[in-house]
Design a protein around this motif. Sequence first.
Motif, PDB file in Angstrom:
ATOM      1  N   ARG A 160      -7.753  23.217 -11.682  1.00 54.36           N
ATOM      2  CA  ARG A 160      -6.832  22.222 -12.248  1.00 54.36           C
ATOM      3  C   ARG A 160      -5.408  22.392 -11.747  1.00 54.36           C
ATOM      4  O   ARG A 160      -4.486  21.776 -12.272  1.00 54.36           O
ATOM      5  CB  ARG A 160      -6.865  22.302 -13.782  1.00 54.36           C
ATOM      6  CG  ARG A 160      -8.196  21.996 -14.431  1.00 54.36           C
ATOM      7  CD  ARG A 160      -8.721  20.601 -14.127  1.00 54.36           C
ATOM      8  NE  ARG A 160      -7.825  19.534 -14.478  1.00 54.36           N
ATOM      9  CZ  ARG A 160      -7.852  18.855 -15.622  1.00 54.36           C
ATOM     10  NH1 ARG A 160      -8.754  19.137 -16.532  1.00 54.36           N
ATOM     11  NH2 ARG A 160      -6.992  17.886 -15.841  1.00 54.36           N
ATOM     12  N   ARG A 161      -5.225  23.196 -10.741  1.00 55.48           N
ATOM     13  CA  ARG A 161      -3.876  23.413 -10.213  1.00 55.48           C
ATOM     14  C   ARG A 161      -3.419  22.219  -9.392  1.00 55.48           C
ATOM     15  O   ARG A 161      -4.211  21.426  -8.927  1.00 55.48           O
ATOM     16  CB  ARG A 161      -3.847  24.692  -9.375  1.00 55.48           C
ATOM     17  CG  ARG A 161      -4.050  25.917 -10.248  1.00 55.48           C
ATOM     18  CD  ARG A 161      -3.980  27.193  -9.490  1.00 55.48           C
ATOM     19  NE  ARG A 161      -4.311  28.284 -10.402  1.00 55.48           N
ATOM     20  CZ  ARG A 161      -4.699  29.469 -10.007  1.00 55.48           C
ATOM     21  NH1 ARG A 161      -4.783  29.751  -8.728  1.00 55.48           N
ATOM     22  NH2 ARG A 161      -4.983  30.383 -10.894  1.00 55.48           N
ATOM     23  N   ARG A 162      -2.101  22.122  -9.239  1.00 53.20           N
ATOM     24  CA  ARG A 162      -1.461  21.066  -8.452  1.00 53.20           C
ATOM     25  C   ARG A 162      -1.572  19.698  -9.131  1.00 53.20           C
ATOM     26  O   ARG A 162      -1.490  18.669  -8.486  1.00 53.20           O
ATOM     27  CB  ARG A 162      -2.013  20.984  -7.021  1.00 53.20           C
ATOM     28  CG  ARG A 162      -2.140  22.299  -6.285  1.00 53.20           C
ATOM     29  CD  ARG A 162      -0.882  23.066  -6.029  1.00 53.20           C
ATOM     30  NE  ARG A 162       0.087  22.328  -5.242  1.00 53.20           N
ATOM     31  CZ  ARG A 162       1.369  22.681  -5.147  1.00 53.20           C
ATOM     32  NH1 ARG A 162       1.809  23.737  -5.783  1.00 53.20           N
ATOM     33  NH2 ARG A 162       2.204  21.986  -4.435  1.00 53.20           N
ATOM     34  N   GLU A 163      -1.763  19.701 -10.465  1.00 52.59           N
ATOM     35  CA  GLU A 163      -1.820  18.453 -11.239  1.00 52.59           C
ATOM     36  C   GLU A 163      -0.622  18.308 -12.172  1.00 52.59           C
ATOM     37  O   GLU A 163      -0.549  17.359 -12.933  1.00 52.59           O
ATOM     38  CB  GLU A 163      -3.104  18.405 -12.089  1.00 52.59           C
ATOM     39  CG  GLU A 163      -4.394  18.391 -11.304  1.00 52.59           C
ATOM     40  CD  GLU A 163      -5.615  18.376 -12.209  1.00 52.59           C
ATOM     41  OE1 GLU A 163      -5.530  17.884 -13.359  1.00 52.59           O
ATOM     42  OE2 GLU A 163      -6.666  18.864 -11.762  1.00 52.59           O
ATOM     43  N   GLY A 164       0.282  19.277 -12.164  1.00 51.64           N
ATOM     44  CA  GLY A 164       1.428  19.248 -13.063  1.00 51.64           C
ATOM     45  C   GLY A 164       1.180  19.934 -14.396  1.00 51.64           C
ATOM     46  O   GLY A 164       2.040  19.913 -15.280  1.00 51.64           O
ATOM     47  N   ARG A 180       3.756  22.776 -15.282  1.00 54.72           N
ATOM     48  CA  ARG A 180       5.054  22.221 -15.674  1.00 54.72           C
ATOM     49  C   ARG A 180       4.998  21.662 -17.093  1.00 54.72           C
ATOM     50  O   ARG A 180       5.880  21.920 -17.921  1.00 54.72           O
ATOM     51  CB  ARG A 180       5.467  21.131 -14.686  1.00 54.72           C
ATOM     52  CG  ARG A 180       6.774  20.433 -15.020  1.00 54.72           C
ATOM     53  CD  ARG A 180       7.076  19.312 -14.038  1.00 54.72           C
ATOM     54  NE  ARG A 180       5.974  18.388 -13.810  1.00 54.72           N
ATOM     55  CZ  ARG A 180       5.611  17.397 -14.641  1.00 54.72           C
ATOM     56  NH1 ARG A 180       6.263  17.226 -15.770  1.00 54.72           N
ATOM     57  NH2 ARG A 180       4.611  16.605 -14.344  1.00 54.72           N
ATOM     58  N   GLN A 222       4.301  31.715  -4.354  1.00 53.23           N
ATOM     59  CA  GLN A 222       4.067  30.462  -5.091  1.00 53.23           C
ATOM     60  C   GLN A 222       4.573  30.577  -6.526  1.00 53.23           C
ATOM     61  O   GLN A 222       5.196  29.655  -7.045  1.00 53.23           O
ATOM     62  CB  GLN A 222       2.585  30.101  -5.087  1.00 53.23           C
ATOM     63  CG  GLN A 222       2.114  29.494  -3.797  1.00 53.23           C
ATOM     64  CD  GLN A 222       0.673  29.030  -3.924  1.00 53.23           C
ATOM     65  OE1 GLN A 222      -0.240  29.840  -3.997  1.00 53.23           O
ATOM     66  NE2 GLN A 222       0.487  27.725  -3.963  1.00 53.23           N
ATOM     67  N   PHE A 242       7.549  28.538  -8.370  1.00 54.20           N
ATOM     68  CA  PHE A 242       7.272  27.793  -9.595  1.00 54.20           C
ATOM     69  C   PHE A 242       8.287  28.143 -10.680  1.00 54.20           C
ATOM     70  O   PHE A 242       8.887  27.252 -11.297  1.00 54.20           O
ATOM     71  CB  PHE A 242       5.847  28.066 -10.100  1.00 54.20           C
ATOM     72  CG  PHE A 242       5.568  27.455 -11.449  1.00 54.20           C
ATOM     73  CD1 PHE A 242       5.274  26.109 -11.562  1.00 54.20           C
ATOM     74  CD2 PHE A 242       5.624  28.223 -12.606  1.00 54.20           C
ATOM     75  CE1 PHE A 242       5.032  25.529 -12.810  1.00 54.20           C
ATOM     76  CE2 PHE A 242       5.391  27.661 -13.857  1.00 54.20           C
ATOM     77  CZ  PHE A 242       5.090  26.312 -13.953  1.00 54.20           C
ATOM     78  N   ARG A 269      -7.963  27.509 -11.991  1.00 56.27           N
ATOM     79  CA  ARG A 269      -7.916  27.287 -10.543  1.00 56.27           C
ATOM     80  C   ARG A 269      -8.247  25.854 -10.146  1.00 56.27           C
ATOM     81  O   ARG A 269      -7.594  25.269  -9.287  1.00 56.27           O
ATOM     82  CB  ARG A 269      -8.875  28.253  -9.846  1.00 56.27           C
ATOM     83  CG  ARG A 269      -8.400  29.680  -9.860  1.00 56.27           C
ATOM     84  CD  ARG A 269      -9.456  30.613  -9.307  1.00 56.27           C
ATOM     85  NE  ARG A 269      -8.918  31.966  -9.127  1.00 56.27           N
ATOM     86  CZ  ARG A 269      -9.674  33.012  -8.870  1.00 56.27           C
ATOM     87  NH1 ARG A 269     -10.985  32.867  -8.750  1.00 56.27           N
ATOM     88  NH2 ARG A 269      -9.130  34.204  -8.714  1.00 56.27           N
TER      89      ARG A 269
END
Length: 141
Positions: free
Chosen positions: A88-92, A95, A122, A126, A86
């Motif tokens: 560390r999300r939105r850091e790529g 992907r 979401q 993704f 949680r």
Amino acid sequence: MMEMRIEWRIVGEIDLDRLAVWNSQLIEDEGHRNSMTVPELRRRMKKWLEGDYCVVLFEAEGTCVAYALYIEIHDEIYLRQFFVARERRREGIGRIAFGLLKDEVWPTGKRLTVEVLVKNEQAVAFWRKMGYRDYCLKLEM
């Protein structure tokens, strides 16, 4: 901007406690109706690892940041769980981790499948961004 370096490894029994907690968070985040407790999830994860499932743990700068649980069945790789920590999300990370699965972990030429709860918008977005396309909609009453 330099892309984050993420390394992967196959999990061992030492990772089961972390995986059970993350699996509980995944269930909560996706709005799944599974009511298993963390100890129950740990037992289930251990059973899966003793069977045909494989779990890959992803690390960035020596810290565990994500995991993927999958099974290879004939011409298919079914991704059962994919979770990014949680904080560390939105850091790529998702992907990059998925790219590592495709490029370094999974054999080529297999059909890749994943199930996503319809209300988890979401996650649906993704996976579509990762190249998955809608195939089936399971309905229930």
